[in-house]
Every structure is written in C-alpha cells, then in structure tokens.
Design a protein around this motif. Sequence first.
Motif: not given
Length: 440
Positions: A228-257
């Motif tokens: 999940l961590r690697s997939k999210l990192e790949l997803l952040t390298e693609t063209d994403i919108q601001v609201n999507q970036a916020s969701l991805i950041a929340d997902m990364q925080n949840a995974i780290e926790k």
Amino acid sequence: MKLADKFTLWFLGIILLVTPISMFTTLSNIRSRIDNSEIERLKAVNNEVAEQLRDGIAPDKYSQGRPIIILKIDKALPKSEVQVEKQRCDGATALNECRITVSSYYSINETNYQVSSYNYVTQSAHILKGMLFTAILKTMIIALIVLLTVRWVSKKILSPFNQTLNSIQKFNIKKKQPLALAETNTKEFQALNQFLKKMADKAVIEYGLVKEFSENASHELQTPLAVLRSKLELLTETDIQVNQASLIADMQNAIEKLSRINHSLLLLTKLENQEFEATSEINFTNYVQELLAIYEDRIAIKELTLTSNIDEQVYVKINPTLADMLFDNLLSNAIRHNVRNGTIHLRLNKRGIVISNTGPFPVFPTEELFQRFKKSNQCNNSVGLGLSIVKRICELNNFKVTYIYEDNLHILKVIFSEDQSIGEDKEEKEGYTDNQIVTI
C-alpha cells in the motif's frame, strides 16, 4: 517462616498444651487409686477385728499399737455398713488429703459394734512435685530432640518438594524443554509433579503457538502495508488534483500509524513472553546521550527548551534493547505531548530517571495513562502504546514507574531501586545550571 519452623512451633505448642492436662489427669488418677487402695486395706482390718469378736477372741492383741477403735452401740445399725471419712492434716492445703477413716458396723451375738480404723496416706503435694519435675524434664528433652532433629527430618521428607521447587525456578519456557522433576514415593508429591508437568507442557505448547502467531501476523501485515505504501508513492507521482492529494496524505498517515501499532503490539507480545533478558549491567548514560543527539531535530522543529542533569557512568542491569526502548518512549512521549515553545526537564542518576514536560492538563484519570491505547486528545498521531511499553519494561526489570501532573508539568519518574527515591526539589525542576540548558 520456613515450613520446618512452623512444624516445630506447632509440635511444641501441642506439647505445652497437652502436658498440663495429662499431669492433672494423672494426678487425679493416682490420688484416687491411693485412696481406694487404703480404704480397701482398712476395710480388711475392720473385718479381721469383727471375726475375732465373733470367735470370742479378745481383739486387744490384734489392735494393740494399731489405730483401731471398737465401740458398742445401742442404736440400730446404719443402712451403710461401711462409712468412709476423709480428713485433712492440720494446717494442710486443699490438695493435701492425708487421713482416711473407715468405720464398719457389725451385729455380733446380738450386740452392735462400730469398728473404726484410720491411716495417713501420701500427701498430694508430694506427688505433684514429683510429677511436675518429671513433666518438665520430659518436656525439655522432647523439645530439645525436636529442635535438633526437625530440620533433618523435614529436609529428608521435603527433599522431593525442594527439588521440584528448584526445577520450577530453573524452568525456562523459551527453551521449549519439558519440565524435569525428581522421582518420589510420596503420593501428594507425585500428584503435584504430575500436575506441574502437565501445566508446563501446556505452557510450552501455548507459548510456541502464541509466538508463532504473533511473528506470522506481524510478517503478514507488513507485506500488504508495504504494498500500500509503495502504491501510494507511485500514485503521488501521477497527475492528481488537490483534493485527491489530501486523501492520499490521509491514507499514508493511516498506513504509517497502522505500521506503528503493529510494531508496538509485537513488541508488547515479546515483552509479555520475556524474550529480553538482562545478563549484565550497562552504562545507561550512553544510551540517554545518544538518543538525545538523535532527537535534536525533532526538539528543534517544535522549538522546545531541553534542560538536563545527567550523571556520568550510571549503570543499570537491563537488556540493551529494552534500555533503548525505555528512554526512547519516555523522550518521544515528552516531545509529542508537549506544546510549541515548551520545556523538557531531564534528570538521570543511579537512583533513576525523571523526565517532565509542559503540556495541557490530562483529560482523563492519570492512573489510566499506562493502559493500552490511552492517549491525550492533543496528539492524534500517537497510537497510545508508548507508556504501556514503558510500564511493562519496568515490571520486567523490577523498576517502579509513576506519573503525576504538577505545576503545569507532566512528570514521569522511573526508579531503578525500590529502597531509594528520586527527590525533585524546586531547584531541580526550575533551576538547572546554565551549562545544563540546551535551547534548540
């Protein structure tokens, strides 16, 4: 108190309780037998005098020099042909019944006679003195024999129990070896050994299953978390919108926790299974100084002021890994639950360690802080297991950990030795010398 000492006290107590009772019973029996024997003898003397009277023989020769009195009576004979009277000696105590008089009544040649004879018997006080001396001597001999032999006897009898106790103390569940107990022919010890073997075998099996489960669970969880961590990192390298970036950041925080929770729970499981042994003393000062250097950046980011008072060469018997975990959790907890531009006070000496920090008033009872998943509402990034780990580490090493909130400071204190305390006076809280203050 040892079991042999309890047996000794119990046995001596029985002797001291039974001896006076047996003495009183024996004295009563002896007195009764002496009196009855003398009464029967005096009856026989009276009967002999009566036979002489029947045969027309003057009893003077027989009664001469004997305490015998022969009286003719005009009145009718009493219903009881023999009367016994016990008289005390002049000036004697209640225990000294020393004179017995036996009066016998006869009808001889139409004449009524009273034949009385008496004698003095052994005084009760003399008997009691002899019995008392014998009883005291016997009690002393028995007590001496008990004191000299009870330990040898108990050691002989309780040898299987002591061997079993020694085997249990040396038993290590982590070695996964069956519990070896000595053979015994005592039924109670045989039942105890069978039960202990059964429980030890069950504990070894369950320990292996729990350990295998925790290791497998941790390993299996790490794999999808890494994906999940690697997939999210790949997803952040693609063209994403601001609201999507916020969701991805929340997902990364949840995974780290989730990863931190998994690691902490695995660590607690290892602590419960006592997989960390302290074989020798370590220099705890070195671990504290190394971790302080590592946490400099985190302290600087939060603009905290650190004051320290660290003694050199503080040696503590603790596993090196646990020493690192203990101070790491204490320091990270003080940073995480602090406020911007706050302070951290640290003191370390041979008696223990005290770390205090500024922060909001706790929102729930302080005794619940050491429970799992208990955390303050001001820190959402915490998984709520840090102080649980601290408490378990302290329990395994016989340390004492306490928490108080005083003078707007959260104060955590770990005492290495129970017979000593770490006093914190006002100077230690507020007045560290200038060369001990580190502002980052």
